[in-house]
Design an enzyme around this catalytic site. Structure first.
Site, PDB file in Angstrom:
ATOM      1  N   HIS A  65       0.833  -1.209   0.000  1.00 20.62           N
ATOM      2  CA  HIS A  65       0.000   0.000   0.000  1.00 20.62           C
ATOM      3  C   HIS A  65       0.868   1.261   0.000  1.00 20.62           C
ATOM      4  O   HIS A  65       0.627   2.209   0.748  1.00 20.62           O
ATOM      5  CB  HIS A  65      -0.955   0.008   1.191  1.00 20.62           C
ATOM      6  CG  HIS A  65      -2.121  -0.921   1.029  1.00 20.62           C
ATOM      7  ND1 HIS A  65      -3.084  -0.762   0.054  1.00 20.62           N
ATOM      8  CD2 HIS A  65      -2.471  -2.034   1.727  1.00 20.62           C
ATOM      9  CE1 HIS A  65      -3.972  -1.731   0.152  1.00 20.62           C
ATOM     10  NE2 HIS A  65      -3.621  -2.519   1.148  1.00 20.62           N
ATOM     11  N   ASP A  82       0.649  -4.713   5.315  1.00 17.21           N
ATOM     12  CA  ASP A  82      -0.401  -5.617   4.842  1.00 17.21           C
ATOM     13  C   ASP A  82      -0.441  -5.643   3.317  1.00 17.21           C
ATOM     14  O   ASP A  82       0.042  -4.737   2.642  1.00 17.21           O
ATOM     15  CB  ASP A  82      -1.763  -5.193   5.386  1.00 17.21           C
ATOM     16  CG  ASP A  82      -2.128  -3.757   5.008  1.00 17.21           C
ATOM     17  OD1 ASP A  82      -1.240  -2.881   5.072  1.00 17.21           O
ATOM     18  OD2 ASP A  82      -3.299  -3.505   4.628  1.00 17.21           O
ATOM     19  N   GLU A  83      -1.003  -6.711   2.790  1.00 13.05           N
ATOM     20  CA  GLU A  83      -1.315  -6.848   1.367  1.00 13.05           C
ATOM     21  C   GLU A  83      -0.156  -6.416   0.468  1.00 13.05           C
ATOM     22  O   GLU A  83      -0.299  -5.560  -0.401  1.00 13.05           O
ATOM     23  CB  GLU A  83      -2.588  -6.052   1.044  1.00 13.05           C
ATOM     24  CG  GLU A  83      -3.814  -6.595   1.781  1.00 13.05           C
ATOM     25  CD  GLU A  83      -5.093  -5.857   1.484  1.00 13.05           C
ATOM     26  OE1 GLU A  83      -5.018  -4.645   1.171  1.00 13.05           O
ATOM     27  OE2 GLU A  83      -6.173  -6.465   1.576  1.00 13.05           O
ATOM     28  N   VAL A  84       0.996  -7.042   0.700  1.00  6.88           N
ATOM     29  CA  VAL A  84       2.167  -6.761  -0.135  1.00  6.88           C
ATOM     30  C   VAL A  84       2.054  -7.629  -1.386  1.00  6.88           C
ATOM     31  O   VAL A  84       2.529  -8.764  -1.428  1.00  6.88           O
ATOM     32  CB  VAL A  84       3.473  -7.047   0.622  1.00  6.88           C
ATOM     33  CG1 VAL A  84       4.681  -6.623  -0.221  1.00  6.88           C
ATOM     34  CG2 VAL A  84       3.479  -6.307   1.952  1.00  6.88           C
TER      35      VAL A  84
END
Length: 485
Positions: A91, A147-149
């Site tokens: 992100h 998060d959400e790499v």
């Protein structure tokens, strides 16, 4: 459990794209504290006052150092903590969208994830953290995101590194995470670190323990589902073996659709009830529950449209906080929160049928925006009803308009409700402009109007122009612009 003085109840304020004015926080913080909040998790992204070689990262209406000092002053007045959040891996769009940082992307086409093996990546992240800590030097926690790499290990440099070290992509993630967290702990030894947990949920226990991850960071487990959580088997047991403290994160808005403009409150209440049940089931595996964060996402990512505005979601937030404080949700709880926020009847917790309208007693910060968005919601429903009406589908279809084969008597019956709706929307647009400017800066107001109200106004205008044109053709009127309706 959650009413303990040792368990924090944090409200997540997602500032990307829609930062409220500081004057709004002056009204908001007392309300949150009265409902049980003990702190704020502030996700700044581009609203932080970055300076020097990274000054281009801040947005036009970024907060100033004086603004952040004011927030700390308010926090001190109401005895709550502030936890800043800075993304350090995934992100990262607010950084990687800039030409100056494009070479640091994991995948050149996508601005989502930072390349962990680029020689300039670490110095950039260190600079961002240093600047943030300059204005948060007295705060005890820092949230580092992570998060959400997406697209991890995709660039040629990362692939070569993975191959040479004989590691997996999860190993690469842990390598970067440990590099960043160990540096922070060295530079700021009194600082406690928090991270979103999704990227480590399925990592084997041996790998989590071998890096001594529990010595440098605590995971914040996020789940926003209402019925069943999507967590891997044995996750709580693995976390208990590695980490001394755990955090959890629920959602009061921004988790049910990227274009949602009214939160489905019952969904969010159910999400908190699910968390209560999950904690009760696994509490024997928690060494220490550090707190819960009520997340309120403002966009799904840096490029997404604004979803539910913060003032619109205050009733949802307060009801969800009540669930956690009472560890249940009864009609009495519903009544208590409704009355406290100035509703004359129970807050509508379901988006359909569309909700109650204006109530004179509402008193929570930004309640005018809440009213305006509910009015907008009803106008959208009215538009869909007209668009799918027998008149539109039976006498004014695209096929018939393209062939100029319409009956003026039917067209006139379509024009009247469309014209009424257009006038109502124009009036609402004027109200929303002034109401939103009480809370937000001009660019946020312009964006919300441009994404929601203005496109519908354009559609109504085009339909009315088509109506006039068809009446001109059908009635042999010379100038359809002179038609009086």
């Amino acid at each position: 459990m959650f009413d303990s003085a040792n368990v924090h109840r944090l409200v997540h304020i997602d500032l990307k794209g829609a930062p409220p004015k500081i004057s709004y926080f002056e009204k908001l913080i007392p309300l949150l504290v009265s409902h049980g909040a003990t702190g704020l998790l502030l996700e700044y992204e581009d609203t932080f006052p970055f300076h020097g070689k990274v000054s281009h990262l801040r947005t036009k209406n970024a907060y100033t150092p004086a603004d952040i000092m004011k927030l700390h002053s308010l926090a001190n007045d109401y005895n709550i903590i502030i936890i800043p959040l800075i993304q350090t891996f995934g992100h990262f769009e607010f950084v990687l969208k800039h030409d100056e940082q494009r070479m640091l992307r994991e995948v050149d086409l996508y601005p989502n994830a930072l390349c962990p093996t680029h020689p300039d990546s670490f110095s950039l992240v260190a600079t961002l953290i240093e600047q943030m800590m300059e204005l948060h030097q007295n705060d005890s926690y820092l949230h580092i995101g992570a998060d959400e790499v997406w697209h991890l290990g995709r660039c040629p440099r990362c692939q070569d590194f993975i191959d040479s070290q004989k590691m997996s992509t999860s190993d690469l993630f842990l390598t970067w995470l440990l590099k960043v967290t160990r540096w922070i702990k060295k530079e700021y030894p009194g600082l406690s670190l928090i991270m979103w947990d999704d990227m480590i949920r399925s990592i084997p226990l041996e790998k989590l323990k071998s890096g001594r991850l529990g010595d440098v960071v605590e995971p914040m487990i996020w789940q926003y589902h209402a019925r069943k959580f999507d967590l891997p088997e044995g996750m709580f047991e693995r976390y208990a073996a590695v980490f001394n403290g755990l955090w959890i994160a629920s959602a009061f808005k921004g988790a049910t659709g990227s274009t949602q403009f009214l939160p489905p409150i019952q969904h969010h209440i159910n999400n908190h009830m699910m968390w209560l049940a999950t904690i009760a089931e696994h509490k024997h595996q928690f060494k220490k529950l550090k707190g819960i964060t009520f997340t309120g996402w403002q966009r799904y990512d840096h490029y997404a449209v604004l979803c539910e505005l913060l003032p619109v979601s205050i009733p949802s937030l307060c009801l969800c906080m009540r669930v956690i404080m009472e560890e249940s949700f009864t009609e009495a709880d519903h009544q208590y929160v409704s009355q406290k926020l100035g509703f004359s009847s129970l807050i509508n917790v379901s988006p359909f049928p569309r909700p109650q309208m204006i109530e004179q007693g509402m008193n929570f910060p930004g309640h005018k925006i809440y009213i305006g968005v509910q009015m907008w919601s009803n106008f959208v429903c009215k538009y869909h009803a007209i668009s799918n009406s027998e008149g539109m589908l039976g006498w004014f279809s695209d096929y018939m308009r393209a062939r100029n084969f319409t009956n003026p008597v039917q067209v006139e019956s379509i024009m009247n409700p469309i014209n009424d709706l257009q006038q109502n929307l124009l009036e609402l647009r004027n109200h929303m402009t002034s109401w939103m400017l009480e809370v937000y800066f001009e660019d946020t107001v312009e964006e919300w109007l441009g994404c929601f109200i203005d496109p519908l106004l354009d559609k109504l205008k085009n339909i009315l122009e088509d109506c006039k044109r068809q009446i001109l053709i059908g009635g042999r009127v010379r100038d359809y612009k002179k038609i009086d309706f």
